[in-house]
Design a protein around this motif. Sequence first.
Motif, mmCIF file in Angstrom:
data_model
loop_
_atom_site.group_PDB
_atom_site.id
_atom_site.type_symbol
_atom_site.label_atom_id
_atom_site.label_comp_id
_atom_site.label_asym_id
_atom_site.label_seq_id
_atom_site.Cartn_x
_atom_site.Cartn_y
_atom_site.Cartn_z
ATOM 1 N N PRO A 102 46.658 42.265 37.888
ATOM 2 C CA PRO A 102 46.804 41.389 39.057
ATOM 3 C C PRO A 102 48.090 42.037 39.965
ATOM 4 N N ALA A 103 48.985 42.166 39.592
ATOM 5 C CA ALA A 103 50.217 42.624 40.443
ATOM 6 C C ALA A 103 49.872 44.100 40.776
ATOM 7 N N GLY A 104 49.381 44.833 40.030
ATOM 8 C CA GLY A 104 49.042 46.237 40.431
ATOM 9 C C GLY A 104 47.987 46.437 41.473
ATOM 10 N N ALA A 105 47.303 45.254 41.761
ATOM 11 C CA ALA A 105 46.136 45.381 42.680
ATOM 12 C C ALA A 105 46.480 44.880 43.883
ATOM 13 N N LEU A 106 47.790 44.243 44.073
ATOM 14 C CA LEU A 106 48.299 43.513 45.174
ATOM 15 C C LEU A 106 48.214 44.423 46.617
ATOM 16 N N THR A 107 48.538 45.735 46.232
ATOM 17 C CA THR A 107 48.871 46.468 47.691
ATOM 18 C C THR A 107 47.493 46.874 48.100
ATOM 19 N N VAL A 108 46.443 47.387 47.017
ATOM 20 C CA VAL A 108 45.288 47.721 47.564
ATOM 21 C C VAL A 108 44.526 46.632 48.323
ATOM 22 N N SER A 109 44.865 45.245 47.723
ATOM 23 C CA SER A 109 43.989 44.027 48.350
ATOM 24 C C SER A 109 44.649 43.745 49.515
ATOM 25 N N ALA A 110 45.814 44.254 50.027
ATOM 26 C CA ALA A 110 46.277 43.950 51.412
ATOM 27 C C ALA A 110 45.734 44.600 52.640
ATOM 28 N N LEU A 111 44.992 46.055 52.146
ATOM 29 C CA LEU A 111 44.532 46.931 53.105
ATOM 30 C C LEU A 111 43.643 46.196 54.075
ATOM 31 N N ASP A 112 42.690 45.365 53.561
ATOM 32 C CA ASP A 112 41.793 44.741 54.423
ATOM 33 C C ASP A 112 42.364 44.029 55.749
ATOM 34 N N PHE A 113 43.487 43.357 55.532
ATOM 35 C CA PHE A 113 44.225 42.635 56.314
ATOM 36 C C PHE A 113 44.934 43.650 57.545
ATOM 37 N N TYR A 114 44.933 44.957 57.068
ATOM 38 C CA TYR A 114 45.645 45.726 58.037
ATOM 39 C C TYR A 114 44.768 46.911 58.443
ATOM 40 N N LYS A 115 43.417 46.642 58.462
ATOM 41 C CA LYS A 115 42.595 47.743 58.637
ATOM 42 C C LYS A 115 42.711 48.376 60.068
ATOM 43 N N ASP A 116 42.925 47.673 61.053
ATOM 44 C CA ASP A 116 43.176 48.079 62.122
ATOM 45 C C ASP A 116 44.157 48.891 62.516
ATOM 46 N N GLU A 117 45.318 48.513 61.927
ATOM 47 C CA GLU A 117 46.575 49.098 62.231
ATOM 48 C C GLU A 117 46.725 50.365 61.447
ATOM 49 N N ILE A 118 46.224 50.604 60.070
ATOM 50 C CA ILE A 118 46.158 51.808 59.365
ATOM 51 C C ILE A 118 45.218 52.577 59.667
ATOM 52 N N GLU A 119 44.107 52.661 60.520
ATOM 53 C CA GLU A 119 43.309 53.560 60.806
ATOM 54 C C GLU A 119 43.801 54.707 61.438
ATOM 55 N N GLY A 120 43.351 55.936 60.793
ATOM 56 C CA GLY A 120 43.873 57.300 61.143
ATOM 57 C C GLY A 120 45.229 57.469 60.506
ATOM 58 N N LYS A 121 46.110 56.557 59.654
ATOM 59 C CA LYS A 121 47.293 56.753 59.460
ATOM 60 C C LYS A 121 47.357 57.091 57.900
ATOM 61 N N ASN A 122 48.641 57.830 57.551
ATOM 62 C CA ASN A 122 48.843 58.239 56.127
ATOM 63 C C ASN A 122 49.437 56.876 55.545
ATOM 64 N N VAL A 123 48.674 56.376 54.346
ATOM 65 C CA VAL A 123 49.292 55.040 53.731
ATOM 66 C C VAL A 123 49.303 55.401 52.265
ATOM 67 N N VAL A 124 50.616 54.557 52.010
ATOM 68 C CA VAL A 124 50.674 54.841 50.336
ATOM 69 C C VAL A 124 50.455 53.366 49.914
ATOM 70 N N CYS A 125 49.770 53.125 48.823
ATOM 71 C CA CYS A 125 49.740 51.920 48.059
ATOM 72 C C CYS A 125 50.535 52.212 46.786
ATOM 73 N N VAL A 126 51.435 51.295 46.325
ATOM 74 C CA VAL A 126 51.948 51.652 45.113
ATOM 75 C C VAL A 126 51.276 50.655 44.053
ATOM 76 N N VAL A 127 50.676 51.444 43.215
ATOM 77 C CA VAL A 127 50.076 50.645 42.134
ATOM 78 C C VAL A 127 50.912 50.451 40.987
ATOM 79 N N SER A 128 51.257 49.253 40.792
ATOM 80 C CA SER A 128 52.556 48.970 40.002
ATOM 81 C C SER A 128 52.258 48.860 38.627
ATOM 82 N N GLY A 129 51.140 48.664 38.096
ATOM 83 C CA GLY A 129 51.212 48.280 36.633
ATOM 84 C C GLY A 129 49.534 48.139 36.276
ATOM 85 N N SER A 130 49.544 48.483 35.069
ATOM 86 C CA SER A 130 48.119 48.364 34.553
ATOM 87 C C SER A 130 47.977 47.540 33.065
ATOM 88 N N ASN A 131 48.997 46.661 32.955
ATOM 89 C CA ASN A 131 48.811 45.958 31.577
ATOM 90 C C ASN A 131 48.183 44.439 31.940
#
Length: 422
Positions: free
Chosen positions: A289-318
């Motif tokens: 769940p913690a590893g999915a947080l950053t990708v989950s946030a993208l929907d809330f920033y879809k207008d701001e990140i359009e055309g941008k270079n964006v990094v999401c830290v996938v923090s863990g897979s446990n």
Amino acid sequence: MESVVSKIYFPELKAIKEAAVTLKNVAAVTPLQQNFNLSNKYNANILLKREDLQQVRSYKIRGAFNKISSLSSQELEKGIVCASAGNHAQGVALACNKKKIFGTIFMPAPTPKQKVEQVKMFGADYVTIKLVGDTFDDSYNEAIKKAELENKTFVHPFDDEKVIEGQATVGLEILEQSDNTIDFVFVPVGGGGLASGLSSVFKYISPQTKIIGVEPSGAPSMQLAIEKTEAIKLPSIDKFVDGAAVQKVGELTHKICAENLEQMIAVPEGKVCQTILEMYNKEAIVVEPAGALTVSALDFYKDEIEGKNVVCVVSGSNNDITRTAEIKERALLYNGLKHYFIIRFPQRAGALKEFVMNVLGEHDDITFFEYSKKTTRDTGPAVVGIELVNSEDLAPLIKRMKKLNFFGEYLNDKPNLFEFLV
């Protein structure tokens, strides 16, 4: 007068680079991968920093090993103590094993079994595990008592300079691996160690990059700390996103994050669950769940990140496979596709058939049914769970229930009753 900012500890770039040397051949230099599906979805260049590919399956080995490596021979001989919801524990366990020192690791009792087993495996004979309390904070208090009583070093999971410097190496790697200027970095926030370290690196090297901290809605401790300008303990939290659910962030970390982060966002747990399922089904990437947080946030920033270079830290897979049913349930509830009702069935033959034929829609599916016949009453209540194909089908379904006198209570918006009955 000395400014408030000057009093705040910030990890120095020199110390972070030294941490990177310390971690060589211990922590993997994880890939920074472009994700085709996410890039197309958001019309942006979405890159995933794959900390889930560490040997301990999270970034926590960085801070743990860097901290333990900084201890004197006398401190190492006495042994160390830590508290963790799971990932920090695995990092500490592996560090103890590599350093051949003894550690006692306190973990909350509800910690997924898979994480406990991993800690045992990485630590081997060098660690002792104690399951204490319901939350990280309960385990933390017990660990502090033991460290003080036995004069052992407490290795904090986030609120420690050497730990922050170790986690900061994630940011250093991102900048070294990227060929383009990075516009946004989304970083998960629990206690704030990773966000503090990573954001500091970007302040030094790429100050124009916007760092967005992401935490679960059920434990918005960093957001509150920034708003109140002090670390405040939340009275209760939703422990589902166990790798990022803390009641109180660090004294060091909240000050750094307040200074460095562009914004904080709290993401609903149901949205996190939807992301976990999508990343597995579309990318074959297993995230906790913690590893999915950053990708989950993208929907809330879809207008701001359009055309941008964006990094999401996938923090863990446990992640624990036994949680799959709960993850699916939370995702369905979040998307308005799973609904629970108290249905009042007339106590006569054919009532259930009438409900199925005349109330349920063509594609509606009963997934939960609990009924007890009460012979002295005209109607008998049943708790019924119904899964829809489209969220828009809910209103017509309720209308048919009421028209045919089946409707009793809608449970989704009554959390106390929902948890009691379902």
